[in-house]
Scaffold this motif. Structure first.
Motif, PDB file in Angstrom:
ATOM      1  N   UNK A 135      43.990  45.286  39.403  1.00  0.00           N
ATOM      2  CA  UNK A 135      43.531  43.950  39.025  1.00  0.00           C
ATOM      3  C   UNK A 135      44.239  42.845  39.800  1.00  0.00           C
ATOM      4  N   UNK A 136      45.504  43.035  40.110  1.00  0.00           N
ATOM      5  CA  UNK A 136      46.320  41.957  40.676  1.00  0.00           C
ATOM      6  C   UNK A 136      45.833  41.550  42.059  1.00  0.00           C
ATOM      7  N   UNK A 137      45.759  40.252  42.289  1.00  0.00           N
ATOM      8  CA  UNK A 137      45.392  39.737  43.609  1.00  0.00           C
ATOM      9  C   UNK A 137      46.402  40.188  44.656  1.00  0.00           C
ATOM     10  N   UNK A 138      47.675  40.045  44.361  1.00  0.00           N
ATOM     11  CA  UNK A 138      48.752  40.644  45.131  1.00  0.00           C
ATOM     12  C   UNK A 138      49.622  41.423  44.160  1.00  0.00           C
ATOM     13  N   UNK A 335      35.921  41.654  48.891  1.00  0.00           N
ATOM     14  CA  UNK A 335      36.373  41.199  47.576  1.00  0.00           C
ATOM     15  C   UNK A 335      35.153  40.962  46.710  1.00  0.00           C
ATOM     16  N   UNK A 336      34.985  41.792  45.678  1.00  0.00           N
ATOM     17  CA  UNK A 336      33.862  41.639  44.766  1.00  0.00           C
ATOM     18  C   UNK A 336      34.126  40.476  43.816  1.00  0.00           C
ATOM     19  N   UNK A 337      33.072  39.781  43.376  1.00  0.00           N
ATOM     20  CA  UNK A 337      33.266  38.684  42.414  1.00  0.00           C
ATOM     21  C   UNK A 337      34.023  39.125  41.160  1.00  0.00           C
ATOM     22  N   UNK A 338      33.720  40.322  40.666  1.00  0.00           N
ATOM     23  CA  UNK A 338      34.422  40.807  39.476  1.00  0.00           C
ATOM     24  C   UNK A 338      35.898  41.011  39.719  1.00  0.00           C
ATOM     25  N   UNK A 339      36.247  41.535  40.922  1.00  0.00           N
ATOM     26  CA  UNK A 339      37.663  41.742  41.256  1.00  0.00           C
ATOM     27  C   UNK A 339      38.386  40.410  41.381  1.00  0.00           C
ATOM     28  N   UNK A 340      37.728  39.420  41.974  1.00  0.00           N
ATOM     29  CA  UNK A 340      38.335  38.094  42.095  1.00  0.00           C
ATOM     30  C   UNK A 340      38.581  37.483  40.725  1.00  0.00           C
TER      31      UNK A 340
END
Length: 387
Positions: A135-138, A335-340
């Protein structure tokens, strides 16, 4: 591979053979020593006909990951993309194993400050089941609290993981490291506390302004992107964290100075004695310059690899001139919208049919045990294995 619509998982799809063929032809042009592409294509068609997917060779995976990194624009100046280290962990699909290897990625990438570019590739989506996601962006991000303390960009994410069982430190601070969230279809989202020994941070001070250190600013050393999926030849790897090194302005301008981040530009301007009554005085520009100077000075003093935005601009212009035209068959990071959304708000879960667990995050000690277990079985870069 596994289709996800509106947060709900649908039936898996078979690999697109056109995408597979396009990539394999590209690979064999670059690696003629791999043999005849016709033989490889025949094997892949037979494998897809039987299983709905196929397995990249280790060489194909490494080539695809490096091309995706190069073409994505994430390669910073001075980074020799051909020598990127690719950690092949396609057998890893359980949350604890993925989290443990993310910790190992941080350790290897930090490398005592001499940042080592890495890509770690976990299990892909396939008709037999979807791969894990992060889930984490970084891998390292700082908590934001409702009272304004910390990084406000991650306030919603912080609220979400607290609802899932994460406990903020008794003495909350401006730079509390958020837990790692790994989700699998069979386990749901799980939380893991990053051990402090792999969170290498640099205190920010200024080369000419002694009072700057009293602002108490700092930043982590390695930018490991966690929530982008790697696509190679029709195969999707939803968890493939990768890193290069920071551009100074990513920290100074975007994270520390920006009002949506730590909002440090105004305190710096006031300490400099600048007129902040109007934007026309350009106080913000002058403060941001000093913040960026401080970041570059601090990383250099700490002997942590970093580049500046001027060098990066020249590198990016060169990349734009020489980059390949993107097609559906070229390896890429997406980067999928859901992941973002998950990276900023802590939801929705990728597999909505699985309720998010309310559980205490795994301790650093547990992750240390996992790492020791893996290190006992192998050394250096890992070979593929089940986990």
């Amino acid at each position: 591979m596994t289709a996800v619509h509106n947060g709900a998982r649908t039936l898996p799809e078979a690999v697109d053979l056109d995408a597979a063929e396009g990539f394999l032809r590209m690979f064999h042009v670059a690696h003629p020593e791999a043999g005849a592409v016709s033989a490889r294509l025949a094997d892949v068609r037979a494998e897809v006909a039987t299983t709905g997917t196929y397995r990249h060779t280790a060489q194909e995976l490494s080539y695809g990951a490096r091309i995706a990194m190069r073409d994505s624009g994430w390669c910073t100046s001075g980074l020799p993309w051909r020598r990127l280290k690719v950690r092949d962990l396609r057998g890893f699909r359980n949350a604890a194993a993925v989290a443990g290897e993310c910790v190992e990625h941080l350790r290897l990438a930090t490398n005592g400050g001499e940042i080592r570019p890495l890509i770690t590739v976990f299990a892909p989506d396939s008709p037999s089941g979807p791969g894990p996601c992060i889930w984490n962006e970084q891998l390292i991000r700082y908590a934001g609290y409702s009272d304004g303390l910390g990084d406000p960009r991650y306030a919603a994410f912080t609220d979400a993981v607290r609802g899932m069982g994460w406990r903020a430190p008794a003495e909350r601070g401006r730079f509390d490291v958020l837990p790692l969230v790994v989700e699998t279809a069979h386990e749901g989202p799980r939380l893991f506390t990053l051990p402090s020994e792999v969170v290498h941070e640099v205190p920010i001070e200024h080369p000419d302004l002694p009072w700057f250190a009293r602002l108490g600013l700092r930043w982590h050393a390695v930018p490991v992107i966690g929530n982008m999926r790697l696509s190679i030849g029709g195969i999707t790897y939803p968890a493939a964290p990768f890193n290069s090194w920071f551009v100074g302005s990513e920290i100074g301008t975007r994270s520390l100075a920006d009002e949506h981040g730590y909002g440090a530009a105004k305190p710096v301007a006031q300490a400099l004695g600048l007129d902040t009554s109007s934007e026309r005085t350009l106080w913000r520009d002058r403060a941001v310059v000093e913040l960026n100077r401080a970041v570059l000075h601090s990383f250099d003093r700490a002997e942590v690899t970093i580049t500046d935005h001027h060098a990066e601009s020249l590198h990016r212009l060169s990349w734009l001139r020489g980059r390949q035209r993107h097609t559906g068959n070229r390896p890429t990071f997406r980067l999928d919208p859901g992941a973002a959304r998950r990276a900023r708000t802590g939801g929705p879960a990728r597999f909505s049919g699985t309720d998010a667990e309310t559980t205490q995050p795994q301790s650093p000690g547990r992750l240390a045990e996992l790492l020791k277990h893996h290190q006992d079985r192998s050394s250096g870069l890992h070979s593929d294995e089940s986990a």
